[in-house]
Design a protein around this motif. Sequence first.
Motif, mmCIF file in Angstrom:
data_model
loop_
_atom_site.group_PDB
_atom_site.id
_atom_site.type_symbol
_atom_site.label_atom_id
_atom_site.label_comp_id
_atom_site.label_asym_id
_atom_site.label_seq_id
_atom_site.Cartn_x
_atom_site.Cartn_y
_atom_site.Cartn_z
ATOM 1 N N ASP A 369 42.928 32.075 37.966
ATOM 2 C CA ASP A 369 41.549 32.211 38.451
ATOM 3 C C ASP A 369 41.268 33.696 38.679
ATOM 4 O O ASP A 369 41.468 34.231 39.768
ATOM 5 C CB ASP A 369 41.384 31.415 39.745
ATOM 6 N N ASP A 371 38.436 35.308 38.748
ATOM 7 C CA ASP A 371 37.332 35.584 39.670
ATOM 8 C C ASP A 371 37.826 35.595 41.111
ATOM 9 O O ASP A 371 37.442 36.465 41.898
ATOM 10 C CB ASP A 371 36.222 34.549 39.498
ATOM 11 N N ARG A 374 39.677 38.821 41.834
ATOM 12 C CA ARG A 374 39.008 40.060 41.441
ATOM 13 C C ARG A 374 39.146 41.166 42.487
ATOM 14 O O ARG A 374 39.249 42.353 42.152
ATOM 15 C CB ARG A 374 37.529 39.787 41.168
ATOM 16 N N HIS A 380 41.337 47.358 35.019
ATOM 17 C CA HIS A 380 40.529 46.448 34.247
ATOM 18 C C HIS A 380 40.997 46.429 32.804
ATOM 19 O O HIS A 380 41.665 47.336 32.318
ATOM 20 C CB HIS A 380 39.055 46.866 34.316
#
Length: 381
Positions: A369, A371, A374, A380
Amino acid sequence: MYVFPDSLPIHLAKVDALVYRAPIADPVQTSFGTMYDRPAVLVRAEDHEGMVGWGEIWCNFPNVGAEHRARMLESCIAPILLEQEWAHPTHAFEALSRRLEVLAIQCGEPGTIAQAIAGTDMALWDLAAKRLNQPLWKLFGGAPQVQTYASGLSPAQPEKLAAIKHREGYRSFKLKVGFGTERDIANLRALRELFGSGTVLMIDANQAWTPEAALEMSRRLAPFNPIWMEEPIRADHTLADWQSLAKASPIPIAAGENMRSTEEFSAAIASGVFAVIQPDLGKWGGFSGCLPVAQRAIDHGRMFCPHWLGGGVGLIASMQFKAIMGSSGYVEVDSNPNPLRDLFATPYLRPDNGTITLSDQPGLGITPDLDAARGFLVKHR
């Protein structure tokens, strides 16, 4: 006995590394160093049809090492993987190992490169199994149940954390030792008093002792009946040193997380020194290298227990690894707080009386997951 499927072609379009760091309130102590946060380097391998496989590179030490391993993957490994279609994950593993061997010598980083290759291999196997719509354990003819133990019990009141893990469903426990004779004895005594004589306990010295000190400590700790003593001396001691210790120690010896080749594992298994063999999928070999090692260990009557102390993707890979092989032994589950384990490994952190049952979902059986994680991302794509 596992069998590698004949043909699992993979044609990659993209290979990335994602670096995460999760802050923790209490540092995690070992005899050789301390973790002040919990890092994870995930490998994301995407094919030309948009299917994604996930892996994880071991990166606990040094504390600045996660970002470096990610750069190593993206600069040295990804370009090779993107050159061609691979007929099988093992072909990619063998090609990466061969082509980067001299670079590993030249830059003095054989461990770092091996770790990056290992995490990549995890991702390729996840992707291959997803393409066949099978969980890894089923692809190799295994069974979904694995026994677990709660690991990483620290030297500061370990019985309190052990009691919490027992309530969560764990039934076997491993204590960190190497923090002084009296402290180690007191901690192991506290665990034995908490659980009684029937509970499985292990100890892990993380290479803390000389051979002489290890023998002395094995005799001092043996009355508490731990089933193994893990890495009591430095991993680079000669096999002769290990053999002398194993012959005299009243506690069986465990090792493997710092072994880094088929030849090294084969010699260790053949020596008879190690009652427990502990390959780490994210430090060397991935599935391609470690499955043959595990089979060899089992064939020689050794207990096979995969090592893992990192994020949730590697943990689930270790569970799949154990489920593929079966036999006696346990999967290591770190007891210390780690959001990157919890976010990525849910729902496989609450065993039923010590047993985890993996799902029928394809590949590793999880999709990280991103998200939810994050806030911990520091690099990135």
